[in-house]
Scaffold this motif. Sequence first.
Motif, short mmCIF file in Angstrom:
data_model
loop_
_atom_site.label_atom_id
_atom_site.label_comp_id
_atom_site.label_asym_id
_atom_site.label_seq_id
_atom_site.Cartn_x
_atom_site.Cartn_y
_atom_site.Cartn_z
N ILE A 144 0.84 -1.20 0.00
CA ILE A 144 0.00 0.00 0.00
C ILE A 144 0.88 1.25 0.00
N ARG A 145 1.95 1.22 0.78
CA ARG A 145 2.87 2.36 0.82
C ARG A 145 3.57 2.54 -0.53
N VAL A 146 3.87 1.44 -1.21
CA VAL A 146 4.47 1.52 -2.55
C VAL A 146 3.50 2.21 -3.51
N VAL A 147 2.24 1.78 -3.49
CA VAL A 147 1.23 2.37 -4.38
C VAL A 147 1.05 3.85 -4.07
N ASP A 148 1.13 4.21 -2.79
CA ASP A 148 0.96 5.61 -2.39
C ASP A 148 2.20 6.45 -2.61
N GLY A 149 3.30 5.81 -3.06
CA GLY A 149 4.53 6.55 -3.31
C GLY A 149 5.36 6.81 -2.08
N GLU A 208 5.03 -18.64 -12.19
CA GLU A 208 6.17 -17.89 -12.69
C GLU A 208 5.76 -16.49 -13.17
N ALA A 209 4.60 -16.39 -13.81
CA ALA A 209 4.16 -15.08 -14.31
C ALA A 209 3.96 -14.09 -13.17
N GLU A 210 3.48 -14.59 -12.02
CA GLU A 210 3.28 -13.70 -10.87
C GLU A 210 4.61 -13.34 -10.23
N ARG A 211 5.55 -14.28 -10.19
CA ARG A 211 6.88 -13.97 -9.65
C ARG A 211 7.58 -12.93 -10.54
N ASP A 212 7.37 -13.05 -11.84
CA ASP A 212 7.93 -12.07 -12.77
C ASP A 212 7.31 -10.69 -12.53
N LEU A 213 6.00 -10.68 -12.28
CA LEU A 213 5.32 -9.41 -11.99
C LEU A 213 5.90 -8.76 -10.74
N ILE A 214 6.12 -9.54 -9.69
CA ILE A 214 6.68 -8.99 -8.46
C ILE A 214 8.07 -8.40 -8.71
N ARG A 215 8.87 -9.09 -9.50
CA ARG A 215 10.22 -8.58 -9.80
C ARG A 215 10.17 -7.26 -10.56
N ASN A 216 9.05 -7.01 -11.24
CA ASN A 216 8.93 -5.81 -12.08
C ASN A 216 7.90 -4.82 -11.55
N VAL A 217 7.65 -4.88 -10.25
CA VAL A 217 6.68 -3.97 -9.64
C VAL A 217 6.99 -2.51 -9.97
#
Length: 352
Positions: A76-81, A102-111
Motif C-alpha cells: 500500500i505504501r508503494v502504491v501511495d509513493g 512464474e508469471a506472478e513472480r515475474d510481476l513482483i520482480r517488475n513492480v
Amino acid sequence: MSRWIMQDTSNMTDVAYQAYSLQGVSRTFALTIPQLPEKLRLQVGNAYLLCRICDTIEDEASLDIVQKENFSGDFIRVVDGELSPEGFAATLSGSLTDTTPEAERDLIRNVHRVIRLTHGFTPTQRRFIGDCVREMAAGMIHYQKRQSLDGLRDVAELYDYCYYVAGVVGVMLTKLFCDYSQEIAKNREQLLELAVSFGRGLQITNILKDIWEDRQRGACWLPRDVFSPCAFELQTIPDHRNDGCYLAGMENLIAITLLHLRNALRYTLSIPPEEKGIRRFCFWALGMALLTLRKINRHRNFRSGQEVKISHLSVKATIAATELVVGGNQRAQWLFDVVEKGLPHDFSLPTP
C-alpha cells in the motif's frame, strides 16, 4: 490468444511490459481489457496488476499471517509513493516459492515498472486505484486471519468477503468509467450500488467453481447458514457431495448468484449503448460467469473445478453473442433470459 512464455523484458517499455504481464497472470483480462476505450485500457490493466499483487501475497503458502500483513502494508505504501518499489520487490521476491506461478513472480520482480505507470495517471485516477488496493489488501488480511475449512458464518459474511475481493474492483471501475464519461456519470449512484452486486455475482461463481481447489489450501468460503439444515459440517463435505442436503445448499447458492448476475446485467445495460467497448467488457465477464454457473448447476456434485470450467468454444460463443446484443438493451435482456433458463431462481435461508 497465444500461451504466455517467459521472456527477457529488459528492452520493453513499461506499457509493453504491462500488456505482457497481463497475458501471463490472467488470459481472461488480457482478452477483455483491450475492448475498453483507449483512454481507460492502461489504467484498468494497471489496476488489475496491482490487485493481482495483493492476490499473490495472499496466496503464497510459505508466508505466515504476520508476513502477509507486513507485505500488504508495505505494498500500500508503494502504491501511495511512500516506499521504494524496488526494495519491496526484492524482499517479496526472495520470499516467494515455486507454488507461486512464474508469471506472478515475474510481476513482483517488475513492480517498479507497473508503479511507474500508476504514478503517471491523473490524481483522480490514482486515488480511485489506490483506494481499491487499500481496501482489498486490508480485507484480504482480515479474512486470511479467519481462513479455515469451517466456512464463513453466513451469507452476510460471504457478501462482506466478496466486497473486499471483488466489489471494491467494481466500485473502482465504475468511478473510472464515470470520470471518463459525463454521460455514464449521470447514473453514478445506481452504477456504484450495482457494481458491488456485479462483483458478488462474479466472485460467488468463482467460489463455487473453486470449492475443491480452495480446500486444498485450507480454505472454504461457503456460508455455514446455507448448509445448517445438514447433518454434517462443511469440513466434511468431500464425503457428502451426493447428499441431498448438500445439493440443496448448492442450489440455494446458485440461485443467490443468479440474483447478482441479473444485477450485473442491469449494470451493463445502464452503460450508454454508444459505449460499446465498456459494455463489451462487462458482457464478456457476465456471459462467462453465467455459462460457468450453468455448468455448476448441471454438475452440483462435481469434484474438481476442471469439471465445470467453460470451454474455449464457450468463450468464443460469448464473444460472438455479445456482438449481436452489445448495442441494444432488449436483445441483451432476451439473450440473458434464454441462457439463464433452467437455473434455480428461488432460494431460502434458515432463520437465525
